[in-house]
Design a protein around this motif. Sequence first.
Motif: not given
Length: 216
Positions: A60-87
């Motif tokens: 549902v989000a029109e904009l998503t912000i990734l605010a996790v520690p850099f060491g954990k960014v590869d654990t977030v399922a960003l494959n669900r955000f194809d074509d979405a705007v992510v900061v």
Amino acid sequence: MATVGIIGAGKVGTAIARLAVAAGDEVLLVGSPGAAYFEQIVAMTVPGARAATVDEVADVAELTILAVPFGKVDTVALNRFDDAVVVDASNHWEPVDGTPAILQGATPGLTSSELVQRLHPDVRLVKSLNHLGYHDMDTDGAPAGAVNRRAVAVAGDHQSANDTVAAFLDRIGFDAVDIGTLAAGVVLQPGEQIFGRFVQSDDLAALAAEGRQLAA
């Protein structure tokens, strides 16, 4: 009013969430998997926001912000955000993150956000909000047109995504300065001139141009 998802409920994520709620956005906040009493924590730290899952945000989000520690960014399922705007609001902090998996074997010279983009090439990734501290977010937002309004940079390879993020920044209290591509975001990282400095739009643009020349 927009629906904004924030992945990460630490100091940065909750500071951004408070600004977005104050701006009238619907805010979905995602915490660590299995965090105890997370709904109650959200109610206390960000009144008006709602606890959510990554899947809910992706839906549902029109904009998503990734605010996790850099060491954990590869654990977030960003494959669900194809074509979405992510900061990408993260930074690599060596004392905290060490050398996380995302850096192992990485091409030298790439920014941290370029590494995230390589993991998720179909996400419209924008580097922003990483060059000011959470305490600055809590105190420095100001209405549009305010004298000495603080500027925040936007760097990304998709102009429409940059524009979406710029509009969000304006809404939450900052002048947005588009400094170019994701690679240009190197000037926003720790140790660079812009990092942590309170600057207005013209000075931010000038410092970004100078930083790009030095990095070339």
